[in-house]
Design a protein around this motif. Structure first.
Motif, mmCIF file in Angstrom:
data_model
loop_
_atom_site.group_PDB
_atom_site.id
_atom_site.type_symbol
_atom_site.label_atom_id
_atom_site.label_comp_id
_atom_site.label_asym_id
_atom_site.label_seq_id
_atom_site.Cartn_x
_atom_site.Cartn_y
_atom_site.Cartn_z
ATOM 1 N N SER A 61 0.930 -1.186 -0.036
ATOM 2 C CA SER A 61 0.026 0.076 0.058
ATOM 3 C C SER A 61 0.939 1.473 0.000
ATOM 4 O O SER A 61 1.610 1.498 0.884
ATOM 5 C CB SER A 61 -0.981 -0.022 1.037
ATOM 6 O OG SER A 61 -1.857 1.153 1.156
ATOM 7 N N VAL A 62 0.584 2.201 -0.972
ATOM 8 C CA VAL A 62 1.332 3.417 -1.276
ATOM 9 C C VAL A 62 0.644 4.621 -1.398
ATOM 10 O O VAL A 62 -0.465 4.415 -1.623
ATOM 11 C CB VAL A 62 2.362 2.978 -2.183
ATOM 12 C CG1 VAL A 62 3.571 2.132 -2.171
ATOM 13 C CG2 VAL A 62 1.768 3.074 -3.523
ATOM 14 N N GLN A 63 1.044 5.760 -0.860
ATOM 15 C CA GLN A 63 0.348 7.022 -1.097
ATOM 16 C C GLN A 63 0.650 7.282 -2.741
ATOM 17 O O GLN A 63 1.578 7.298 -3.207
ATOM 18 C CB GLN A 63 0.839 8.059 -0.362
ATOM 19 C CG GLN A 63 0.584 7.768 1.234
ATOM 20 C CD GLN A 63 -0.976 7.902 1.448
ATOM 21 O OE1 GLN A 63 -1.576 6.993 1.868
ATOM 22 N NE2 GLN A 63 -1.804 8.864 0.949
ATOM 23 N N GLU A 64 -0.485 7.896 -3.394
ATOM 24 C CA GLU A 64 -0.228 8.586 -4.520
ATOM 25 C C GLU A 64 0.972 9.369 -4.541
ATOM 26 O O GLU A 64 0.920 10.477 -3.661
ATOM 27 C CB GLU A 64 -1.644 9.365 -4.959
ATOM 28 C CG GLU A 64 -1.640 10.044 -6.398
ATOM 29 C CD GLU A 64 -3.029 10.701 -6.670
ATOM 30 O OE1 GLU A 64 -3.898 10.660 -5.590
ATOM 31 O OE2 GLU A 64 -3.105 11.147 -7.862
ATOM 32 N N ASP B 74 3.872 8.691 -4.341
ATOM 33 C CA ASP B 74 5.215 8.081 -3.680
ATOM 34 C C ASP B 74 5.621 7.147 -4.870
ATOM 35 O O ASP B 74 5.050 6.844 -5.980
ATOM 36 C CB ASP B 74 4.775 7.191 -2.325
ATOM 37 C CG ASP B 74 4.762 8.321 -1.415
ATOM 38 O OD1 ASP B 74 4.177 7.741 -0.238
ATOM 39 O OD2 ASP B 74 4.985 9.426 -1.463
ATOM 40 N N SER C 74 6.820 3.193 -5.633
ATOM 41 C CA SER C 74 6.640 1.843 -5.195
ATOM 42 C C SER C 74 7.643 0.978 -5.720
ATOM 43 O O SER C 74 8.471 1.114 -6.744
ATOM 44 C CB SER C 74 5.432 1.541 -5.882
ATOM 45 O OG SER C 74 4.369 2.275 -5.609
ATOM 46 N N SER D 48 -2.917 0.871 -9.568
ATOM 47 C CA SER D 48 -3.446 -0.331 -8.455
ATOM 48 C C SER D 48 -3.688 -1.332 -9.512
ATOM 49 O O SER D 48 -4.561 -1.276 -10.348
ATOM 50 C CB SER D 48 -4.668 0.390 -7.916
ATOM 51 O OG SER D 48 -4.198 1.391 -6.979
ATOM 52 N N VAL E 282 -3.025 1.799 -4.194
ATOM 53 C CA VAL E 282 -2.400 3.245 -4.266
ATOM 54 C C VAL E 282 -3.546 3.902 -3.529
ATOM 55 O O VAL E 282 -4.718 4.283 -3.880
ATOM 56 C CB VAL E 282 -2.341 3.672 -5.504
ATOM 57 C CG1 VAL E 282 -1.748 5.312 -5.596
ATOM 58 C CG2 VAL E 282 -1.246 3.065 -6.654
ATOM 59 N N GLN E 283 -3.235 4.775 -2.457
ATOM 60 C CA GLN E 283 -3.919 5.649 -1.598
ATOM 61 C C GLN E 283 -4.095 6.994 -1.965
ATOM 62 O O GLN E 283 -3.029 7.582 -2.208
ATOM 63 C CB GLN E 283 -3.621 5.260 0.052
ATOM 64 C CG GLN E 283 -3.381 3.942 0.436
ATOM 65 C CD GLN E 283 -4.890 3.217 0.209
ATOM 66 O OE1 GLN E 283 -5.933 3.878 0.570
ATOM 67 N NE2 GLN E 283 -4.842 2.058 0.396
ATOM 68 N N PRO E 284 -5.255 7.599 -2.340
ATOM 69 C CA PRO E 284 -5.227 8.816 -2.838
ATOM 70 C C PRO E 284 -4.854 9.888 -1.805
ATOM 71 O O PRO E 284 -4.867 9.712 -0.649
ATOM 72 C CB PRO E 284 -6.682 8.883 -3.150
ATOM 73 C CG PRO E 284 -7.311 8.163 -2.177
ATOM 74 C CD PRO E 284 -6.347 6.857 -2.216
#
Lengths: 117, 113
Positions: free
Chosen positions: B12-15, B17, B19, B85, B111-113
């Protein structure tokens, strides 16, 4: 470009029924492949055809047969479907480059989702 | 037996960032590696490949690194976007003349917004 086309997209069978999954590619590739994908797993090779007129077993060939009809088409047949064959089936194709079996990317269709009751 | 595996099932990553998705392989004879992206309900989509005579290869926003010493492969995605994602698979072809791929079990990238 269509790429790799698989039919049907979905199918439900009863145990013991037979069925043929169709695959066609329009990229003029020599090699074609059939894979199955079970939930949470990667793809496993069922059969492949390195070139027109040849077919070979992959990792999980039991219960399946294949036919390389021509350069474009490669079909997968289940003669007597079993619940263990419930899966998503993917067809792929790739090119041969040069004198040696130089590896090239495989291009996949969108799959046939097969359920066997 | 020979296998291709992945270290993490879900990432899980932030938009925005970067990967990094990792893959280990055990067949030292493997000479060709591919990364695929698979979206829900779709077939695997080719992202990038690398041959065993290379250590690094770059594409658009993606870089693949190959460490043959420790049999490790990684996929780096720069500035990760929501459209990234998906489930990512590494695959290998052993140098046996048989050109079918051996796939790992996949890593899901969220991918977390």
């Amino acid at each position: 470009n269509a790429g790799v086309t698989q039919t049907p997209k979905f199918q439900v069978l009863k145990t013991g029924q037979s069925m043929t999954l169709q695959c066609a590619q329009d990229m003029n590739h020599n090699s074609m492949y059939w894979y199955r994908q079970d939930p949470g797993m990667g793809l496993r090779l069922i059969y492949y055809s390195a070139s027109e007129g040849t077919t070979d077993k992959g990792e999980v060939p039991n219960g399946y047969n294949v036919s390389r009809l021509n350069k474009r088409e490669f079909s997968l047949r289940l003669e007597s479907a079993a619940p263990s064959q419930t899966s998503v089936y993917f067809c792929a194709s790739s090119e041969i480059v040069g004198t040696y079996y130089s590896n090239q990317p495989q291009h996949f269709g969108d799959g046939t989702r097969l359920s066997i009751l | 037996g020979e296998s291709v595996g992945l270290h993490l099932p879900t990432l899980s990553v932030q938009e925005g960032d970067n990967s990094i998705i990792n893959c280990a392989y055990s067949n030292s004879a493997s000479d060709y590696f591919i990364w695929y992206k698979q979206e829900s309900g779709k077939g695997p989509q080719f992202i990038i490949d690398i041959r065993s005579n290379m250590d690094k290869r770059q594409g658009q926003r993606v870089t693949v690194l190959l460490n043959k010493t420790v049999k490790h492969l990684s996929l780096q995605i720069a500035a990760t976007q929501p459209g990234d994602s998906a489930v990512y698979f590494c695959a290998e072809t052993p140098d046996t003349g048989r050109r079918a791929l051996t796939f790992g079990s996949g890593t899901r990238l969220q991918v977390q917004p």
